[in-house]
Design a protein around this motif. Structure first.
Motif, PDB file in Angstrom:
ATOM      1  N   ASP A 189       0.679  -0.859  -0.352  1.00 26.54           N
ATOM      2  CA  ASP A 189      -0.054  -0.450   0.551  1.00 26.54           C
ATOM      3  C   ASP A 189       0.654   1.455  -0.159  1.00 26.54           C
ATOM      4  O   ASP A 189       0.203   2.200   0.508  1.00 26.54           O
ATOM      5  CB  ASP A 189      -1.162  -0.451   0.819  1.00 26.54           C
ATOM      6  N   ARG A 190       1.758   0.917  -0.488  1.00 29.12           N
ATOM      7  CA  ARG A 190       2.992   2.317  -0.263  1.00 29.12           C
ATOM      8  C   ARG A 190       2.489   3.079  -2.231  1.00 29.12           C
ATOM      9  O   ARG A 190       2.458   1.798  -2.925  1.00 29.12           O
ATOM     10  CB  ARG A 190       4.182   2.207  -0.727  1.00 29.12           C
ATOM     11  N   VAL A 191       2.919   4.350  -2.294  1.00 29.43           N
ATOM     12  CA  VAL A 191       1.929   4.629  -3.621  1.00 29.43           C
ATOM     13  C   VAL A 191       3.889   5.722  -4.406  1.00 29.43           C
ATOM     14  O   VAL A 191       4.526   5.229  -3.302  1.00 29.43           O
ATOM     15  CB  VAL A 191       1.923   6.198  -3.062  1.00 29.43           C
ATOM     16  N   ARG A 241      14.571  11.438  -8.950  1.00 26.01           N
ATOM     17  CA  ARG A 241      14.237   9.772  -8.806  1.00 26.01           C
ATOM     18  C   ARG A 241      12.645   9.372  -8.317  1.00 26.01           C
ATOM     19  O   ARG A 241      11.945   9.883  -8.403  1.00 26.01           O
ATOM     20  CB  ARG A 241      14.393  10.743  -7.033  1.00 26.01           C
ATOM     21  N   VAL A 242      12.984   8.525  -7.991  1.00 23.14           N
ATOM     22  CA  VAL A 242      11.577   7.117  -7.976  1.00 23.14           C
ATOM     23  C   VAL A 242      11.447   6.479  -7.044  1.00 23.14           C
ATOM     24  O   VAL A 242      12.318   6.280  -6.048  1.00 23.14           O
ATOM     25  CB  VAL A 242      11.436   6.630  -8.752  1.00 23.14           C
ATOM     26  N   ASP A 243      10.489   6.752  -5.846  1.00 25.65           N
ATOM     27  CA  ASP A 243      10.300   5.904  -4.713  1.00 25.65           C
ATOM     28  C   ASP A 243       9.007   5.432  -4.400  1.00 25.65           C
ATOM     29  O   ASP A 243       8.233   6.088  -5.091  1.00 25.65           O
ATOM     30  CB  ASP A 243      10.722   6.774  -3.772  1.00 25.65           C
ATOM     31  N   TRP A 244       8.576   4.664  -3.742  1.00 21.26           N
ATOM     32  CA  TRP A 244       7.234   4.321  -2.518  1.00 21.26           C
ATOM     33  C   TRP A 244       7.143   4.831  -1.717  1.00 21.26           C
ATOM     34  O   TRP A 244       7.667   4.614  -0.747  1.00 21.26           O
ATOM     35  CB  TRP A 244       7.231   2.850  -2.569  1.00 21.26           C
ATOM     36  N   TRP A 245       6.596   5.693  -1.217  1.00 19.29           N
ATOM     37  CA  TRP A 245       6.173   6.312  -0.151  1.00 19.29           C
ATOM     38  C   TRP A 245       4.978   5.855   0.574  1.00 19.29           C
ATOM     39  O   TRP A 245       4.031   5.229  -0.339  1.00 19.29           O
ATOM     40  CB  TRP A 245       6.064   7.840  -0.014  1.00 19.29           C
ATOM     41  N   THR A 246       4.391   5.696   1.961  1.00 23.10           N
ATOM     42  CA  THR A 246       3.285   5.248   2.308  1.00 23.10           C
ATOM     43  C   THR A 246       3.073   7.171   2.864  1.00 23.10           C
ATOM     44  O   THR A 246       3.231   7.809   1.900  1.00 23.10           O
ATOM     45  CB  THR A 246       4.022   5.419   4.331  1.00 23.10           C
ATOM     46  N   ARG A 247       1.437   6.986   3.000  1.00 22.86           N
ATOM     47  CA  ARG A 247       0.523   7.773   2.427  1.00 22.86           C
ATOM     48  C   ARG A 247       1.367   8.477   3.906  1.00 22.86           C
ATOM     49  O   ARG A 247       0.506   9.403   3.857  1.00 22.86           O
ATOM     50  CB  ARG A 247      -0.958   7.063   3.523  1.00 22.86           C
ATOM     51  N   ASP A 248       1.323   8.127   4.991  1.00 23.81           N
ATOM     52  CA  ASP A 248       2.273   9.121   6.499  1.00 23.81           C
ATOM     53  C   ASP A 248       3.051  10.088   5.524  1.00 23.81           C
ATOM     54  O   ASP A 248       3.263  11.136   5.937  1.00 23.81           O
ATOM     55  CB  ASP A 248       2.748   8.581   7.473  1.00 23.81           C
ATOM     56  N   ALA A 249       3.939   9.168   4.469  1.00 26.64           N
ATOM     57  CA  ALA A 249       4.893  10.014   3.773  1.00 26.64           C
ATOM     58  C   ALA A 249       4.477  11.172   3.118  1.00 26.64           C
ATOM     59  O   ALA A 249       4.838  11.897   3.212  1.00 26.64           O
ATOM     60  CB  ALA A 249       6.199   8.768   3.505  1.00 26.64           C
ATOM     61  N   VAL A 250       3.522  10.689   2.315  1.00 37.00           N
ATOM     62  CA  VAL A 250       2.689  11.486   1.695  1.00 37.00           C
ATOM     63  C   VAL A 250       2.305  12.734   2.382  1.00 37.00           C
ATOM     64  O   VAL A 250       2.680  13.805   1.677  1.00 37.00           O
ATOM     65  CB  VAL A 250       1.850  10.766   0.804  1.00 37.00           C
ATOM     66  N   ARG A 309      -4.372  14.559  -3.772  1.00 36.60           N
ATOM     67  CA  ARG A 309      -5.000  13.761  -4.232  1.00 36.60           C
ATOM     68  C   ARG A 309      -4.414  12.193  -4.249  1.00 36.60           C
ATOM     69  O   ARG A 309      -5.334  11.063  -5.162  1.00 36.60           O
ATOM     70  CB  ARG A 309      -3.851  14.480  -5.761  1.00 36.60           C
ATOM     71  N   VAL A 310      -4.104  11.579  -3.488  1.00 29.12           N
ATOM     72  CA  VAL A 310      -3.424  10.701  -3.193  1.00 29.12           C
ATOM     73  C   VAL A 310      -4.259  10.437  -1.905  1.00 29.12           C
ATOM     74  O   VAL A 310      -4.771   8.965  -2.038  1.00 29.12           O
ATOM     75  CB  VAL A 310      -2.109  10.536  -2.458  1.00 29.12           C
ATOM     76  N   THR A 311      -4.702  10.990  -1.407  1.00 26.98           N
ATOM     77  CA  THR A 311      -5.629  10.353   0.132  1.00 26.98           C
ATOM     78  C   THR A 311      -6.473  10.351  -0.308  1.00 26.98           C
ATOM     79  O   THR A 311      -7.310   9.633   0.488  1.00 26.98           O
ATOM     80  CB  THR A 311      -5.645  11.453   1.651  1.00 26.98           C
ATOM     81  N   ASP A 312      -7.202  11.332  -1.413  1.00 28.28           N
ATOM     82  CA  ASP A 312      -8.805  11.044  -1.958  1.00 28.28           C
ATOM     83  C   ASP A 312      -8.485   9.311  -2.734  1.00 28.28           C
ATOM     84  O   ASP A 312     -10.212   9.176  -2.806  1.00 28.28           O
ATOM     85  CB  ASP A 312      -9.001  12.574  -2.631  1.00 28.28           C
ATOM     86  N   ALA A 313      -7.796   9.099  -3.215  1.00 25.93           N
ATOM     87  CA  ALA A 313      -7.529   8.315  -4.475  1.00 25.93           C
ATOM     88  C   ALA A 313      -7.623   6.719  -3.549  1.00 25.93           C
ATOM     89  O   ALA A 313      -8.455   5.448  -3.613  1.00 25.93           O
ATOM     90  CB  ALA A 313      -6.179   7.860  -4.957  1.00 25.93           C
ATOM     91  N   LEU A 314      -6.655   6.883  -2.135  1.00 26.74           N
ATOM     92  CA  LEU A 314      -7.046   5.410  -1.134  1.00 26.74           C
ATOM     93  C   LEU A 314      -8.186   5.617  -0.550  1.00 26.74           C
ATOM     94  O   LEU A 314      -8.357   4.630   0.065  1.00 26.74           O
ATOM     95  CB  LEU A 314      -5.385   6.161  -0.744  1.00 26.74           C
ATOM     96  N   ASP A 315      -8.857   6.808  -0.225  1.00 30.96           N
ATOM     97  CA  ASP A 315      -9.926   6.798   0.788  1.00 30.96           C
ATOM     98  C   ASP A 315     -11.311   6.682   0.231  1.00 30.96           C
ATOM     99  O   ASP A 315     -12.282   6.319   1.399  1.00 30.96           O
ATOM    100  CB  ASP A 315      -9.664   7.710   2.025  1.00 30.96           C
TER     101      ASP A 315
END
Length: 148
Positions: free
Chosen positions: A20-22, A100-109, A120-126
């Motif tokens: 579930d990392r973005v 750079r490209v990375d995988w972030w947790t919701r909290d990191a975002v 935009r990320v939290t809307d997509a996840l929630d």
């Protein structure tokens, strides 16, 4: 005579992994961390545009799954369409557009990304319904109904 007002349309994708990392990119032009995306070209479909932008910025091939939000920057007139998407090929890595490209947790975002991109990320996840939001380029704004 003034030119008519016009909007630009952008597309972006929220892509998650099995933990579930973005998937996020650090742009080469301004160093900011965002989800992959960019300006939709006149000749392409919306889905083709999001596929192209993600590949240009991450090196991966994706399949858009559903629209998760529509976001308008009131200051510069950009309407962004954001999709949940899944990787169907390739490995994420830096490209000519992303340093750079990375995988972030919701909290990191939420902690490290600008508010107008983190939402935009939290809307997509929630939610399963597309969000419709306006912002000023920095902060998400409460949408006001026009006065009759």
């Amino acid at each position: 005579m003034t030119a008519p007002n016009r909007h630009s349309v952008s597309v972006a994708a929220v892509i998650t992994d099995e933990r579930d990392r973005v998937l996020v990119v650090q742009r080469r032009d301004n160093g900011k961390w965002e989800i992959p995306g960019g300006v939709l070209e006149l000749h392409e479909s919306i889905h083709d545009g999001v596929r192209r932008e993600v590949e240009e910025e991450t090196g991966v091939l994706i399949e858009p799954e559903r629209l998760t939000g529509v976001y308008k920057n009131l200051k510069i007139g950009v309407v962004a369409l954001v999709f949940r998407a899944r990787i169907i090929g390739g490995q994420p890595g830096p490209t000519e557009e992303s340093q750079r490209v990375d995988w972030w947790t919701r909290d990191a975002v939420v902690a490290q990304m600008a508010e107008t991109f983190a939402v935009r990320v939290t809307d997509a996840l929630d939610t399963d319904q597309p969000a419709i939001r306006v912002h000023d380029g920095v902060h998400v704004l409460a949408e006001q109904s026009p006065v009759p």
